[in-house]
Design a protein around this motif. Structure first.
Motif, PDB file in Angstrom:
ATOM      1  N   PRO A 253     -29.898   7.840  67.208  1.00  0.00           N
ATOM      2  CA  PRO A 253     -30.012   8.930  68.179  1.00  0.00           C
ATOM      3  C   PRO A 253     -29.843   8.461  69.629  1.00  0.00           C
ATOM      4  O   PRO A 253     -30.118   7.314  69.976  1.00  0.00           O
ATOM      5  N   ASN A 254     -29.373   9.387  70.456  1.00  0.00           N
ATOM      6  CA  ASN A 254     -29.289   9.261  71.910  1.00  0.00           C
ATOM      7  C   ASN A 254     -28.257   8.256  72.407  1.00  0.00           C
ATOM      8  O   ASN A 254     -28.289   7.860  73.566  1.00  0.00           O
ATOM      9  N   MET A 255     -27.332   7.827  71.553  1.00  0.00           N
ATOM     10  CA  MET A 255     -26.305   6.908  72.028  1.00  0.00           C
ATOM     11  C   MET A 255     -25.373   7.597  73.022  1.00  0.00           C
ATOM     12  O   MET A 255     -25.047   7.040  74.071  1.00  0.00           O
ATOM     13  N   LEU A 256     -24.942   8.826  72.706  1.00  0.00           N
ATOM     14  CA  LEU A 256     -24.042   9.525  73.617  1.00  0.00           C
ATOM     15  C   LEU A 256     -24.714   9.793  74.958  1.00  0.00           C
ATOM     16  O   LEU A 256     -24.074   9.692  76.015  1.00  0.00           O
ATOM     17  N   GLY A 257     -26.001  10.115  74.910  1.00  0.00           N
ATOM     18  CA  GLY A 257     -26.725  10.351  76.158  1.00  0.00           C
ATOM     19  C   GLY A 257     -26.766   9.108  77.031  1.00  0.00           C
ATOM     20  O   GLY A 257     -26.551   9.183  78.256  1.00  0.00           O
ATOM     21  N   GLN A 258     -27.013   7.954  76.412  1.00  0.00           N
ATOM     22  CA  GLN A 258     -27.075   6.709  77.176  1.00  0.00           C
ATOM     23  C   GLN A 258     -25.698   6.313  77.720  1.00  0.00           C
ATOM     24  O   GLN A 258     -25.586   5.824  78.847  1.00  0.00           O
ATOM     25  N   ILE A 259     -24.656   6.546  76.914  1.00  0.00           N
ATOM     26  CA  ILE A 259     -23.295   6.239  77.371  1.00  0.00           C
ATOM     27  C   ILE A 259     -22.931   7.128  78.555  1.00  0.00           C
ATOM     28  O   ILE A 259     -22.416   6.651  79.592  1.00  0.00           O
ATOM     29  N   SER A 260     -23.205   8.421  78.436  1.00  0.00           N
ATOM     30  CA  SER A 260     -22.893   9.358  79.523  1.00  0.00           C
ATOM     31  C   SER A 260     -23.678   9.023  80.777  1.00  0.00           C
ATOM     32  O   SER A 260     -23.148   9.087  81.901  1.00  0.00           O
ATOM     33  N   THR A 261     -24.938   8.665  80.604  1.00  0.00           N
ATOM     34  CA  THR A 261     -25.778   8.329  81.755  1.00  0.00           C
ATOM     35  C   THR A 261     -25.249   7.103  82.481  1.00  0.00           C
ATOM     36  O   THR A 261     -25.187   7.071  83.721  1.00  0.00           O
ATOM     37  N   ALA A 262     -24.856   6.070  81.719  1.00  0.00           N
ATOM     38  CA  ALA A 262     -24.326   4.851  82.339  1.00  0.00           C
ATOM     39  C   ALA A 262     -23.077   5.152  83.156  1.00  0.00           C
ATOM     40  O   ALA A 262     -22.880   4.603  84.247  1.00  0.00           O
ATOM     41  N   MET A 263     -22.235   6.044  82.664  1.00  0.00           N
ATOM     42  CA  MET A 263     -21.017   6.395  83.394  1.00  0.00           C
ATOM     43  C   MET A 263     -21.327   7.269  84.605  1.00  0.00           C
ATOM     44  O   MET A 263     -20.724   7.105  85.684  1.00  0.00           O
ATOM     45  N   ALA A 264     -22.266   8.187  84.452  1.00  0.00           N
ATOM     46  CA  ALA A 264     -22.636   9.047  85.575  1.00  0.00           C
ATOM     47  C   ALA A 264     -23.229   8.236  86.722  1.00  0.00           C
ATOM     48  O   ALA A 264     -22.945   8.495  87.898  1.00  0.00           O
ATOM     49  N   ARG A 265     -24.032   7.251  86.390  1.00  0.00           N
ATOM     50  CA  ARG A 265     -24.637   6.408  87.430  1.00  0.00           C
ATOM     51  C   ARG A 265     -23.578   5.646  88.218  1.00  0.00           C
ATOM     52  O   ARG A 265     -23.788   5.311  89.377  1.00  0.00           O
ATOM     53  N   ALA A 266     -22.457   5.371  87.569  1.00  0.00           N
ATOM     54  CA  ALA A 266     -21.371   4.660  88.254  1.00  0.00           C
ATOM     55  C   ALA A 266     -20.430   5.632  88.972  1.00  0.00           C
ATOM     56  O   ALA A 266     -19.408   5.203  89.525  1.00  0.00           O
ATOM     57  N   GLY A 267     -20.742   6.929  88.957  1.00  0.00           N
ATOM     58  CA  GLY A 267     -19.911   7.912  89.641  1.00  0.00           C
ATOM     59  C   GLY A 267     -18.641   8.267  88.885  1.00  0.00           C
ATOM     60  O   GLY A 267     -17.694   8.781  89.480  1.00  0.00           O
ATOM     61  N   LEU A 268     -18.638   8.024  87.565  1.00  0.00           N
ATOM     62  CA  LEU A 268     -17.450   8.321  86.763  1.00  0.00           C
ATOM     63  C   LEU A 268     -17.554   9.732  86.177  1.00  0.00           C
ATOM     64  O   LEU A 268     -18.587  10.115  85.634  1.00  0.00           O
ATOM     65  N   ASN A 269     -16.488  10.497  86.272  1.00  0.00           N
ATOM     66  CA  ASN A 269     -16.432  11.820  85.684  1.00  0.00           C
ATOM     67  C   ASN A 269     -15.748  11.739  84.323  1.00  0.00           C
ATOM     68  O   ASN A 269     -14.608  11.276  84.217  1.00  0.00           O
ATOM     69  N   ILE A 270     -16.455  12.168  83.284  1.00  0.00           N
ATOM     70  CA  ILE A 270     -15.886  12.155  81.940  1.00  0.00           C
ATOM     71  C   ILE A 270     -14.913  13.311  81.798  1.00  0.00           C
ATOM     72  O   ILE A 270     -15.289  14.474  81.919  1.00  0.00           O
ATOM     73  N   HIS A 271     -13.660  12.980  81.532  1.00  0.00           N
ATOM     74  CA  HIS A 271     -12.619  14.002  81.367  1.00  0.00           C
ATOM     75  C   HIS A 271     -12.687  14.609  79.971  1.00  0.00           C
ATOM     76  O   HIS A 271     -12.663  15.827  79.798  1.00  0.00           O
ATOM     77  N   THR A 272     -12.779  13.749  78.962  1.00  0.00           N
ATOM     78  CA  THR A 272     -12.937  14.205  77.581  1.00  0.00           C
ATOM     79  C   THR A 272     -13.540  13.077  76.766  1.00  0.00           C
ATOM     80  O   THR A 272     -13.406  11.891  77.106  1.00  0.00           O
ATOM     81  N   MET A 273     -14.196  13.453  75.663  1.00  0.00           N
ATOM     82  CA  MET A 273     -14.903  12.456  74.846  1.00  0.00           C
ATOM     83  C   MET A 273     -14.876  12.913  73.392  1.00  0.00           C
ATOM     84  O   MET A 273     -14.936  14.111  73.102  1.00  0.00           O
ATOM     85  N   VAL A 274     -14.790  11.958  72.474  1.00  0.00           N
ATOM     86  CA  VAL A 274     -14.932  12.256  71.057  1.00  0.00           C
ATOM     87  C   VAL A 274     -15.822  11.193  70.434  1.00  0.00           C
ATOM     88  O   VAL A 274     -15.731  10.007  70.778  1.00  0.00           O
ATOM     89  N   ASN A 275     -16.713  11.628  69.571  1.00  0.00           N
ATOM     90  CA  ASN A 275     -17.631  10.715  68.891  1.00  0.00           C
ATOM     91  C   ASN A 275     -17.725  11.110  67.431  1.00  0.00           C
ATOM     92  O   ASN A 275     -17.895  12.284  67.112  1.00  0.00           O
ATOM     93  N   LYS A 276     -17.579  10.126  66.553  1.00  0.00           N
ATOM     94  CA  LYS A 276     -17.732  10.376  65.124  1.00  0.00           C
ATOM     95  C   LYS A 276     -18.526   9.233  64.506  1.00  0.00           C
ATOM     96  O   LYS A 276     -18.569   8.120  65.038  1.00  0.00           O
ATOM     97  N   SER A 277     -19.114   9.532  63.358  1.00  0.00           N
ATOM     98  CA  SER A 277     -19.909   8.515  62.674  1.00  0.00           C
ATOM     99  C   SER A 277     -19.508   8.429  61.211  1.00  0.00           C
ATOM    100  O   SER A 277     -18.939   9.360  60.637  1.00  0.00           O
TER     101      SER A 277
END
Length: 393
Positions: free
Chosen positions: A331-355
């Protein structure tokens, strides 16, 4: 210009496949050091010290028993294979095996080999001996197929065209496989049902804990007397000792396989071939091309197709700046990935995640370049196994 990708080749791989890796962006060969990827056929990698820079492994074939898949998963390294690329080659060998057994071709050939070519009564000896090798025709016989993937479906179709009745069983059949299966195939209730009902039984399943000794002493006792067992799948799915005992009791008529193990060699009712299943020029080319294309798409774009340890993930480029992340499925991997990018000022254009089981994989396209500090921050997230930055020029 970025450094070329370096691909170590462990076996003789079809030139058609190697040509899929352009010489201006790839260095490919058997002497490559510090490889980004490894391409192989049958080489055993279990005892190999796999360099830490390896990002992917491509097996030009279906089976991956010669690769330490679990260890690669722990490193976030996908292991690609070529399911279905050798299916026609295996199908034709299964048909050959059925014909060899049905028409007693192996003992008939041995009989002819022992004839004296200079004997005056050669023709008489042939006529006198041939009665011992009378066989049966395939038309009207029942073929039981255990495993209805690409190979099993092709075998079923060919057998029906030969006039055989086909009974199939596969507890893990996919929707795609079900659609490709001929309508005339009757569904069996299980392995026991196939063994009780079929004159010929052919196996097309992977070797897993659940399939090891799938055919064994207990269920062989259910087989029709004189039935022919064909194994062009994996050696371990059949209990050799049980098969030999069934042959000696004449419960089984023949065992035809692609695995000449020491226990079954030279048994009079065994036809053992030397791993010929995928040994055609066409199959080798198909496998090499398929795996090379998958390897290239992963190395250049992070896309994954036909990895035995990763989910299939593909995303069209919507930005020049892409990050690929392999991580534990928690759990919460996508949240941590998004947070790390947001802190660096990066805007996510698109994302896909599968398991897939314990493994998850994420592709992220962002609108601006990704600095080394962001990659380092992503790698520090607990459960992240590998991070790759894949910018386009």
């Amino acid at each position: 210009m970025p450094d070329p990708f370096r691909v170590l080749v462990l076996n003789q791989v079809s030139a058609s496949g190697l040509k899929r890796l352009p010489s201006d962006t790839y260095v490919v060969g058997k002497e490559v050091t510090d490889p980004d990827a490894v391409l192989l056929r049958s080489a055993d990698m279990h005892a190999m010290d796999i360099p830490p820079g390896v990002k992917a492994i491509g097996r030009c074939g279906a089976g991956t028993n010669n690769i330490p898949v679990a260890a690669m998963s722990a490193r976030g390294v996908p292991v690609f294979n070529a399911p279905g690329a050798n299916a026609n080659a295996v199908k034709e060998l299964v048909l050959a095996g059925m014909l060899m057994a049905a028409r007693n071709l192996a003992p008939a050939q041995r009989f002819v080999d022992l004839l004296d070519p200079g004997a005056a009564d050669l023709e008489k000896a042939v006529e006198a001996g041939k009665k011992d090798f009378a066989g049966t025709e395939l038309a009207g016989q029942t073929l039981g197929i255990i495993g209805l993937g690409k190979i099993g479906s092709l075998v079923a179709d060919a057998a029906i065209k030969l006039g055989m009745n086909v009974l199939g069983y596969d507890p893990e059949i996919t929707v795609d496989a079900a659609w490709s299966l001929p309508a005339q195939v009757k569904k069996a209730a299980g392995v026991n049902d196939v063994l009780k009902s079929a004159n010929f039984i052919t196996l097309h399943v992977p070797l897993l804990d659940a399939t090891r000794n799938l055919v064994n002493a207990k269920n062989l006792a259910l087989a029709k007397q004189g039935a022919v067992l064909l194994n062009f799948s994996r050696e371990g799915v059949v209990d050799d000792e049980a098969v030999l005992a069934a042959l000696d009791r004449k419960d089984l008529g023949w065992y035809v396989c692609d695995f000449p193990g020491s226990r079954i060699l030279r048994h009079a009712r065994v036809i053992a071939l030397p791993h010929l299943g995928a040994s055609t020029h066409e199959a080798e080319e198909n496998c090499a091309v398929m795996v090379a294309d998958q390897l290239r798409d992963f190395l250049e774009h992070g896309n994954i197709a036909n990895a035995v340890n990763f989910p299939n993930v593909s995303m069209e480029r919507e930005s020049r700046f892409r990050v690929a992340i392999a991580n534990a499925n928690v759990p919460n991997m996508l949240g941590q990935i998004s947070t790390a990018m947001a802190r660096a000022g990066l805007n996510i254009h698109t994302m896909v995640n599968k398991s897939r089981g314990d493994m998850a994989y994420t592709l992220v396209d962002v609108d601006s370049p990704v600095g080394e500090e962001v990659i380092a921050a992503l790698k520090r997230i607990g459960g992240v196994l590998a991070v790759r930055y894949l910018p386009q020029p």
